[in-house]
Design an enzyme around this catalytic site. Sequence first.
Site, PDB file in Angstrom:
ATOM      1  N   GLY A  50     -35.041  34.889 -48.965  1.00  0.00           N
ATOM      2  CA  GLY A  50     -35.930  34.578 -47.849  1.00  0.00           C
ATOM      3  C   GLY A  50     -35.982  33.074 -47.728  1.00  0.00           C
ATOM      4  N   HIS A  51     -35.320  32.531 -46.737  1.00  0.00           N
ATOM      5  CA  HIS A  51     -35.213  31.080 -46.593  1.00  0.00           C
ATOM      6  C   HIS A  51     -35.989  30.632 -45.361  1.00  0.00           C
ATOM      7  CE1 HIS A  51     -31.225  31.118 -49.098  1.00  0.00           C
ATOM      8  NE2 HIS A  51     -32.265  31.571 -49.749  1.00  0.00           N
ATOM      9  N   ASP A 100     -36.749  30.295 -54.353  1.00  0.00           N
ATOM     10  CA  ASP A 100     -37.805  29.756 -53.489  1.00  0.00           C
ATOM     11  C   ASP A 100     -38.089  28.277 -53.725  1.00  0.00           C
ATOM     12  OD1 ASP A 100     -38.066  32.349 -52.487  1.00  0.00           O
ATOM     13  OD2 ASP A 100     -39.515  32.876 -54.048  1.00  0.00           O
ATOM     14  N   LYS A 120     -34.543  25.879 -50.588  1.00  0.00           N
ATOM     15  CA  LYS A 120     -33.110  25.719 -50.280  1.00  0.00           C
ATOM     16  C   LYS A 120     -32.862  25.750 -48.774  1.00  0.00           C
ATOM     17  CE  LYS A 120     -32.364  29.399 -52.745  1.00  0.00           C
ATOM     18  NZ  LYS A 120     -33.676  29.589 -53.371  1.00  0.00           N
ATOM     19  N   GLN A 177     -31.356  32.708 -54.242  1.00  0.00           N
ATOM     20  CA  GLN A 177     -32.012  32.844 -55.541  1.00  0.00           C
ATOM     21  C   GLN A 177     -31.926  31.517 -56.317  1.00  0.00           C
ATOM     22  OE1 GLN A 177     -29.614  35.769 -54.755  1.00  0.00           O
ATOM     23  NE2 GLN A 177     -31.421  36.242 -53.566  1.00  0.00           N
TER      24      GLN A 177
HETATM   25  P1  GDP Z   1     -35.905  29.130 -50.405  1.00  0.00           P
HETATM   26  O1  GDP Z   1     -35.844  30.594 -50.694  1.00  0.00           O
HETATM   27  O2  GDP Z   1     -35.403  28.309 -51.550  1.00  0.00           O
HETATM   28  O3  GDP Z   1     -35.261  28.744 -49.114  1.00  0.00           O
HETATM   29  O4  GDP Z   1     -37.440  28.770 -50.275  1.00  0.00           O
HETATM   30  P2  GDP Z   1     -38.561  29.613 -49.453  1.00  0.00           P
HETATM   31  O5  GDP Z   1     -38.376  29.366 -48.015  1.00  0.00           O
HETATM   32  O6  GDP Z   1     -38.603  31.019 -49.922  1.00  0.00           O
HETATM   33  O7  GDP Z   1     -39.876  28.958 -50.015  1.00  0.00           O
HETATM   34  C1  GDP Z   1     -40.143  27.606 -49.853  1.00  0.00           C
HETATM   35  C2  GDP Z   1     -41.471  27.439 -49.060  1.00  0.00           C
HETATM   36  O8  GDP Z   1     -41.921  26.113 -49.171  1.00  0.00           O
HETATM   37  C3  GDP Z   1     -41.316  27.703 -47.584  1.00  0.00           C
HETATM   38  O9  GDP Z   1     -42.508  28.245 -47.105  1.00  0.00           O
HETATM   39  C4  GDP Z   1     -41.073  26.315 -47.002  1.00  0.00           C
HETATM   40  O10 GDP Z   1     -41.505  26.196 -45.645  1.00  0.00           O
HETATM   41  C5  GDP Z   1     -41.951  25.482 -47.899  1.00  0.00           C
HETATM   42  N1  GDP Z   1     -41.468  24.118 -48.147  1.00  0.00           N
HETATM   43  C6  GDP Z   1     -40.206  23.659 -48.292  1.00  0.00           C
HETATM   44  N2  GDP Z   1     -40.200  22.351 -48.619  1.00  0.00           N
HETATM   45  C7  GDP Z   1     -41.502  21.985 -48.689  1.00  0.00           C
HETATM   46  C8  GDP Z   1     -42.180  20.749 -49.012  1.00  0.00           C
HETATM   47  O11 GDP Z   1     -41.577  19.727 -49.335  1.00  0.00           O
HETATM   48  N3  GDP Z   1     -43.546  20.776 -48.996  1.00  0.00           N
HETATM   49  C9  GDP Z   1     -44.260  21.898 -48.675  1.00  0.00           C
HETATM   50  N4  GDP Z   1     -45.590  21.820 -48.706  1.00  0.00           N
HETATM   51  N5  GDP Z   1     -43.660  23.055 -48.373  1.00  0.00           N
HETATM   52  C10 GDP Z   1     -42.305  23.097 -48.382  1.00  0.00           C
HETATM   53  P1  IMO Z   2     -34.435  33.117 -52.438  1.00  0.00           P
HETATM   54  O1  IMO Z   2     -33.019  32.977 -51.961  1.00  0.00           O
HETATM   55  C1  IMO Z   2     -37.160  34.505 -55.531  1.00  0.00           C
HETATM   56  C2  IMO Z   2     -36.018  38.107 -57.722  1.00  0.00           C
HETATM   57  C3  IMO Z   2     -36.888  39.333 -57.513  1.00  0.00           C
HETATM   58  C4  IMO Z   2     -36.738  39.970 -58.888  1.00  0.00           C
HETATM   59  C5  IMO Z   2     -35.285  39.687 -59.245  1.00  0.00           C
HETATM   60  C6  IMO Z   2     -34.333  40.836 -58.946  1.00  0.00           C
HETATM   61  O2  IMO Z   2     -35.430  33.250 -51.347  1.00  0.00           O
HETATM   62  O3  IMO Z   2     -34.752  32.043 -53.415  1.00  0.00           O
HETATM   63  P2  IMO Z   2     -33.289  41.788 -56.698  1.00  0.00           P
HETATM   64  O4  IMO Z   2     -33.949  42.389 -55.504  1.00  0.00           O
HETATM   65  O5  IMO Z   2     -32.461  40.587 -56.394  1.00  0.00           O
HETATM   66  O6  IMO Z   2     -32.545  42.786 -57.531  1.00  0.00           O
HETATM   67  O7  IMO Z   2     -34.515  41.297 -57.626  1.00  0.00           O
HETATM   68  O8  IMO Z   2     -34.912  38.556 -58.495  1.00  0.00           O
HETATM   69  N1  IMO Z   2     -35.480  37.513 -56.472  1.00  0.00           N
HETATM   70  C7  IMO Z   2     -35.938  36.381 -55.932  1.00  0.00           C
HETATM   71  N2  IMO Z   2     -36.962  35.595 -56.292  1.00  0.00           N
HETATM   72  N3  IMO Z   2     -36.386  34.160 -54.496  1.00  0.00           N
HETATM   73  C8  IMO Z   2     -35.339  34.915 -54.130  1.00  0.00           C
HETATM   74  O9  IMO Z   2     -34.455  34.550 -53.180  1.00  0.00           O
HETATM   75  C9  IMO Z   2     -35.102  36.119 -54.835  1.00  0.00           C
HETATM   76  N4  IMO Z   2     -34.179  37.106 -54.730  1.00  0.00           N
HETATM   77  C10 IMO Z   2     -34.413  37.945 -55.750  1.00  0.00           C
HETATM   78  O10 IMO Z   2     -38.205  38.978 -57.223  1.00  0.00           O
HETATM   79  O11 IMO Z   2     -37.565  39.302 -59.817  1.00  0.00           O
HETATM   80 MG    MG Z   3     -37.097  32.265 -50.699  1.00  0.00          MG
END
Ligand code: GDP
Ligand code: IMO
Ligand code: MG
Length: 431
Positions: A41-42, A14, A17, A225
């Site tokens: 979850g991107h 998270d 990416k 991840q």
């Molecule tokens: P990922 O799994 O690495 O793709 O990241 P996620 O989407 O799960 O979580 C990142 C969250 O931060 C999302 O809700 C994005 O919309 C938000 N986000 C990404 N870059 C920024 C930033 O520079 N500032 C803020 N405030 N939010 C951001």
């Molecule tokens: P993105 O791509 C954050 C974590 C789960 C748990 C561990 C194992 O959005 O960054 P799993 O279901 O993979 O066997 O769970 O890994 N986990 C993540 N945490 N972002 C993710 O993906 C994750 N995918 C798995 O919360 O701790």
């Molecule tokens: Mg994510």
Amino acid sequence: MGRSVVVIGTQWGDEGKGALVDLLAERANAVVRFQGGHNAGHTLVIDGEKTVLHLIPSGILREDVNCLIGNGVVVSLNALVHEIDELAQKGVPVEERLRLSPSCPLILSSHVALDNARESLRGSDAIGTTGRGIGPAYEDKVARRALKISDLLIPDLLKNKLEVLLDFHNFLLKKYYKQHTVEFDKEYTNLLGFADRIKPLIGDVTQILYETKKQDGGILFEGAQGALLDIDLGTYPFVTSSNTTIGAASTGTGIGAMQIDYVLGIVKAYTTRVGAGPFPTELFDRAGRHLAEMGSEFGATTGRPRRCGWLDVVSLKRSVIVNSLTGLAVTKLDVLDGLEEIMICTGYRLDDQLLDNPPVLMERYGDCEPVYETLPGWDIPTAGITSYSDLPKQAQHYLNRLEELLDVPVDIVSTGPERDAIIMRRNPFDF
Ligand code: GDP
Ligand code: IMO
Ligand code: MG
């Protein structure tokens, strides 16, 4: 030859990416996922509209970009088709531009049942998985009994393999976990029902990537991840079940390691973690609440609140090494706006020792106490700033210090969830 850029999460996931991949895809011809599954979850935000992707590469909102799912990804057909349909409803056509490797292992409902059964049996020692069946699906791949996308092409083979595998899963579910079993007929019909839609999407991902590169096309490898969740190099056993680090970009697509030109490490300006496991810089105070609230730190897949804490340079230094990072993208800098002081963890105290690297024994990770360096915060908002020189001096100082500690350049800074809230100092596709 075109350039290949790999995007890797450097923390526990998270980091932002997806948003970065969407941005950089402007310069790419193909975006490829290489590991993980729909546990990811991107989130992409474009003109105020939010799209959350789980399996489909984050290049899908760029019209001319091919989106590929490499052999290293475990695929739930239900999740894939659901995501394709959801995007189509939003007016984003997917099928023309999506290709998946026939070698992707399938995630079955029995994998989900096993994932959940194991978690409940672990009780307070639960990993806190996403409950998507990821772990059991990778186990079956390594045990050489997995069903693969290619099995959809041969119904008899699919039937035989499914019978054997479900027999085994149901034995475990019933006898060991005392849980409900999964019905063969239902599972078989469900899988076969997807065959006609999936068949046209099957492609030779390795060859497509090879040709793209040869024809001077840019390729983005989208990690899921983060490095600290890597099955081998992460905080085991509180990890996911795939390799999330650079080697997987190669083994999960069939592109040789020497074909990679640039590795971009995504670093959130602080740290978050979903699920259980050690987290030395975790905060339970006002600063922690600031990060959670200002950063809207709720999981994009499960909606769980994310644990929040200060930036941890000790673990980041390890991510730099294991991924050979070329440059960093620091995301969510704006979330630090308004904090009086900002801390960076530069060492761990373990027993009476001061460590500047993670403990050799993973079991001791949870006993490490952070040693902090304190930096001044800033009160001028950074949100939405697109030029480095416009950042408040203290924010520049924070980024410079990070560069110094990690010895890797900060090439990109993100100051908001929107596509254009970006400071691009060096585009990874440019050199
Ligand atoms: P990922 O799994 O690495 O793709 O990241 P996620 O989407 O799960 O979580 C990142 C969250 O931060 C999302 O809700 C994005 O919309 C938000 N986000 C990404 N870059 C920024 C930033 O520079 N500032 C803020 N405030 N939010 C951001
Ligand atoms: P993105 O791509 C954050 C974590 C789960 C748990 C561990 C194992 O959005 O960054 P799993 O279901 O993979 O066997 O769970 O890994 N986990 C993540 N945490 N972002 C993710 O993906 C994750 N995918 C798995 O919360 O701790
Ligand atoms: Mg994510």
